[in-house]
Motif scaffolding. Structure first.
Motif, mmCIF file in Angstrom:
data_model
loop_
_atom_site.group_PDB
_atom_site.id
_atom_site.type_symbol
_atom_site.label_atom_id
_atom_site.label_comp_id
_atom_site.label_asym_id
_atom_site.label_seq_id
_atom_site.Cartn_x
_atom_site.Cartn_y
_atom_site.Cartn_z
ATOM 1 N N THR A 146 -4.596 -24.631 20.222
ATOM 2 C CA THR A 146 -5.232 -24.309 18.934
ATOM 3 C C THR A 146 -4.375 -24.697 17.740
ATOM 4 O O THR A 146 -4.616 -24.236 16.630
ATOM 5 C CB THR A 146 -5.545 -22.806 18.863
ATOM 6 O OG1 THR A 146 -4.324 -22.058 19.008
ATOM 7 C CG2 THR A 146 -6.526 -22.392 19.946
ATOM 8 N N GLU A 147 -3.372 -25.526 17.949
ATOM 9 C CA GLU A 147 -2.485 -25.907 16.857
ATOM 10 C C GLU A 147 -3.214 -26.797 15.849
ATOM 11 O O GLU A 147 -4.208 -27.443 16.170
ATOM 12 C CB GLU A 147 -1.258 -26.637 17.407
ATOM 13 C CG GLU A 147 -0.377 -25.750 18.279
ATOM 14 C CD GLU A 147 0.717 -26.532 18.983
ATOM 15 O OE1 GLU A 147 1.879 -26.403 18.585
ATOM 16 O OE2 GLU A 147 0.390 -27.263 19.934
ATOM 17 N N ILE A 174 -5.281 -39.266 18.851
ATOM 18 C CA ILE A 174 -4.196 -38.277 18.912
ATOM 19 C C ILE A 174 -4.743 -36.921 19.342
ATOM 20 O O ILE A 174 -4.157 -36.220 20.182
ATOM 21 C CB ILE A 174 -3.477 -38.169 17.554
ATOM 22 C CG1 ILE A 174 -2.816 -39.507 17.176
ATOM 23 C CG2 ILE A 174 -2.439 -37.045 17.574
ATOM 24 C CD1 ILE A 174 -1.802 -40.024 18.167
ATOM 25 N N ASP A 175 -5.889 -36.540 18.807
ATOM 26 C CA ASP A 175 -6.496 -35.266 19.183
ATOM 27 C C ASP A 175 -6.894 -35.255 20.654
ATOM 28 O O ASP A 175 -6.760 -34.228 21.336
ATOM 29 C CB ASP A 175 -7.719 -34.994 18.309
ATOM 30 C CG ASP A 175 -7.359 -34.548 16.904
ATOM 31 O OD1 ASP A 175 -6.165 -34.263 16.650
ATOM 32 O OD2 ASP A 175 -8.268 -34.489 16.052
ATOM 33 N N ALA A 176 -7.389 -36.393 21.159
ATOM 34 C CA ALA A 176 -7.775 -36.469 22.570
ATOM 35 C C ALA A 176 -6.555 -36.315 23.477
ATOM 36 O O ALA A 176 -6.617 -35.624 24.514
ATOM 37 C CB ALA A 176 -8.489 -37.792 22.849
ATOM 38 N N LEU A 177 -5.444 -36.945 23.108
ATOM 39 C CA LEU A 177 -4.224 -36.798 23.906
ATOM 40 C C LEU A 177 -3.742 -35.353 23.891
ATOM 41 O O LEU A 177 -3.334 -34.806 24.926
ATOM 42 C CB LEU A 177 -3.122 -37.717 23.368
ATOM 43 C CG LEU A 177 -3.292 -39.226 23.559
ATOM 44 C CD1 LEU A 177 -2.006 -39.954 23.170
ATOM 45 C CD2 LEU A 177 -3.654 -39.561 24.992
ATOM 46 N N TYR A 178 -3.779 -34.731 22.730
ATOM 47 C CA TYR A 178 -3.356 -33.329 22.632
ATOM 48 C C TYR A 178 -4.247 -32.438 23.493
ATOM 49 O O TYR A 178 -3.746 -31.618 24.273
ATOM 50 C CB TYR A 178 -3.403 -32.874 21.178
ATOM 51 C CG TYR A 178 -3.090 -31.395 21.005
ATOM 52 C CD1 TYR A 178 -1.772 -30.941 20.963
ATOM 53 C CD2 TYR A 178 -4.123 -30.459 20.905
ATOM 54 C CE1 TYR A 178 -1.488 -29.592 20.824
ATOM 55 C CE2 TYR A 178 -3.844 -29.112 20.763
ATOM 56 C CZ TYR A 178 -2.526 -28.675 20.729
ATOM 57 O OH TYR A 178 -2.244 -27.344 20.598
ATOM 58 N N PRO A 185 -3.468 -29.972 12.843
ATOM 59 C CA PRO A 185 -3.302 -31.424 12.987
ATOM 60 C C PRO A 185 -1.850 -31.889 13.028
ATOM 61 O O PRO A 185 -1.492 -32.750 13.837
ATOM 62 C CB PRO A 185 -4.029 -31.985 11.767
ATOM 63 C CG PRO A 185 -5.008 -30.935 11.386
ATOM 64 C CD PRO A 185 -4.351 -29.631 11.711
ATOM 65 N N LEU A 186 -0.996 -31.352 12.153
ATOM 66 C CA LEU A 186 0.403 -31.781 12.136
ATOM 67 C C LEU A 186 1.103 -31.387 13.421
ATOM 68 O O LEU A 186 1.835 -32.193 14.018
ATOM 69 C CB LEU A 186 1.126 -31.184 10.926
ATOM 70 C CG LEU A 186 2.631 -31.500 10.819
ATOM 71 C CD1 LEU A 186 2.878 -32.996 10.744
ATOM 72 C CD2 LEU A 186 3.237 -30.794 9.606
ATOM 73 N N ALA A 187 0.899 -30.165 13.883
ATOM 74 C CA ALA A 187 1.537 -29.723 15.127
ATOM 75 C C ALA A 187 1.027 -30.520 16.317
ATOM 76 O O ALA A 187 1.803 -30.878 17.219
ATOM 77 C CB ALA A 187 1.288 -28.223 15.331
ATOM 78 N N ARG A 188 -0.274 -30.820 16.327
ATOM 79 C CA ARG A 188 -0.820 -31.642 17.423
ATOM 80 C C ARG A 188 -0.170 -33.016 17.422
ATOM 81 O O ARG A 188 0.210 -33.547 18.472
ATOM 82 C CB ARG A 188 -2.339 -31.776 17.274
ATOM 83 C CG ARG A 188 -3.111 -30.479 17.442
ATOM 84 C CD ARG A 188 -4.592 -30.727 17.707
ATOM 85 N NE ARG A 188 -5.282 -31.422 16.636
ATOM 86 C CZ ARG A 188 -5.895 -30.828 15.620
ATOM 87 N NH1 ARG A 188 -5.887 -29.498 15.523
ATOM 88 N NH2 ARG A 188 -6.531 -31.536 14.694
ATOM 89 N N ASN A 189 -0.053 -33.585 16.247
ATOM 90 C CA ASN A 189 0.575 -34.898 16.128
ATOM 91 C C ASN A 189 2.016 -34.863 16.643
ATOM 92 O O ASN A 189 2.455 -35.774 17.352
ATOM 93 C CB ASN A 189 0.555 -35.343 14.663
ATOM 94 C CG ASN A 189 1.249 -36.679 14.445
ATOM 95 O OD1 ASN A 189 1.007 -37.636 15.159
ATOM 96 N ND2 ASN A 189 2.120 -36.733 13.459
#
Length: 410
Positions: free
Chosen positions: A291-292, A279-283, A294-298
């Protein structure tokens, strides 16, 4: 911003597999491909950390730290505390344990449970068996034509204040309509009932924002969300304290152990951190310099996944709806459903799935443990349904290939 499918597919070793080349995967509802980050972590654990974790030596400390990392990062993605995330051997097993806890609560305090006939059997049968002990089980029934669950029916079940738990799917694995989880949970909460949401068929299309949904318990399967074969459940603190513990007595004070009768697979727990890596890689790829938290990135990734899936799904739904030799189960509007498409045919479904395989289409036929909703909707279980399910790594070309193959086979 559109999902970069080429980048997505580069994260999955399956798409560079010679054995899978030339095949389009349309049985993702039964289990997704595994992302490379999970495979790498699993390999590392089995190679370098396969000792009892949490002991005072280096390999053990590293193994325990990786297990803790997985729990913490998945929790942060979903907006909950780390100890509100539990692992178990499967979602079916996790649901069984929860049902035993509810059995004790209702036996001691009284009350009823609501189930639906839209569910996969794993989130229906264990709750229904509470009736064997004299516990009242109320069935929230689907519309026999559409498979829809009407909120008015739920309100009627809750009116007397006797219900202790409402158990329902985020979406069914055959109807696929996305149920209004936040609204259902608010209705149940106002009536003094907890909620247990089966997210197995929805989570592959985006991990939940638990605070937005308001569910007390949310369950899903890591092997359908690009990870290893583990069941993951979020148990919010209030319901965790209210339900009787089902673990060793000395673990009852630890929330993430409270509904885990046996230790989960250490390596697979640790490997689940790879789902957060993905998920982090896609973001990071889609929001360079973002710079968001974890929840916002998700949530950003969730929306990218869903938008891509909806764009690919609508032409398939239109194509199927135009045929007169099948019945499309669930909504015809792609925005209202997951890309899990079940169709009842004028013949048995499994031979059709086998015929599609000759065209390079990997799909399935049968009842998919969803006998109750199919029977409620008048589907012949001997024929079953053909299920065509995809996720965000599916391409527009693959959907086109599926439609061409369907026309040839049907």
């Amino acid at each position: 911003m559109a999902l970069d499918v080429e980048f997505v597919r580069s994260q999955f070793p399956a798409f560079s597999s010679a054995e899978l080349a030339g095949h389009a995967f349309f049985e993702n509802a039964g289990g997704s491909y595994t992302c490379g980050a999970v495979i790498d972590r699993l390999t590392r654990f089995y190679t370098h950390r396969k000792v009892q974790p949490y002991a005072p030596y280096a390999a053990s400390e590293l193994g325990g730290a990786e297990m803790d990392e997985a729990r913490a990062r998945l929790a942060a993605m979903m907006g909950v505390d780390s100890d509100e995330v539990s692992f178990g051997p499967s979602t079916s097993a996790n649901t069984f344990v929860l049902a035993q806890a509810l059995r004790r609560m209702i036996t001691d305090q009284g009350g009823a449970v609501v189930v639906t006939n839209q569910d996969h059997e794993a989130n229906s049968g264990v709750w229904r068996r509470l009736a064997e002990d004299g516990i009242e089980v109320r069935e929230w029934k689907v519309d026999p034509q559409t498979g829809h669950l009407a909120l008015a029916d739920l309100r009627a079940f809750l009116a007397d204040g006797a219900v202790r738990m409402v158990c329902f799917p985020h979406c069914s694995n055959v109807v696929a309509e996305v149920n209004p989880v936040a609204e259902i949970c608010a209705i149940a909460r106002a009536a003094g009932a907890y909620t247990c949401v089966d997210g197995v068929s929805y989570a592959p299309h985006g991990f939940p924002d638990m605070n937005a949904l308001g569910a007390d318990i949310y369950l899903f399967s890591a092997y359908k969300t690009y990870g290893p074969h583990q069941g993951i459940m979020v148990v919010r603190r209030a319901v965790g304290a209210a339900l009787p513990a089902q673990c060793h007595h000395f673990n009852a004070g630890v929330l993430y152990k409270r509904f885990t009768p046996a230790g989960p697979d250490h390596a697979q727990v640790a490997a689940c951190a790879g789902m957060a890596d993905y998920i982090d890689a896609l973001y990071a790829h889609h929001v360079p310099g973002g710079t968001e938290g974890p929840l916002a990135r998700n949530n950003v990734v969730h929306d990218l996944m869903r938008a891509h899936e909806v764009r690919l799904l609508q032409p398939l739904l239109d194509h199927l709806a135009a045929r007169n030799d099948l019945r499309l189960i669930g909504p015809r509007d792609a925005t209202l459903r997951a890309p899990t498409v079940a169709v009842a045919l004028d013949r048995a479904a499994e031979p059709v799935a086998a015929a599609l395989a000759a065209h390079g289409i990997m799909a399935g036929g049968g009842d998919f443990y969803a006998q109750r909703p199919l029977q409620a909707m008048g589907v012949d279980l001997d024929r079953g349904v053909l299920r065509l399910s995809f996720v965000h790594y599916t391409t527009e070309a693959e959907v086109g290939r599926l439609m061409t193959a369907l026309d040839a086979v049907l």
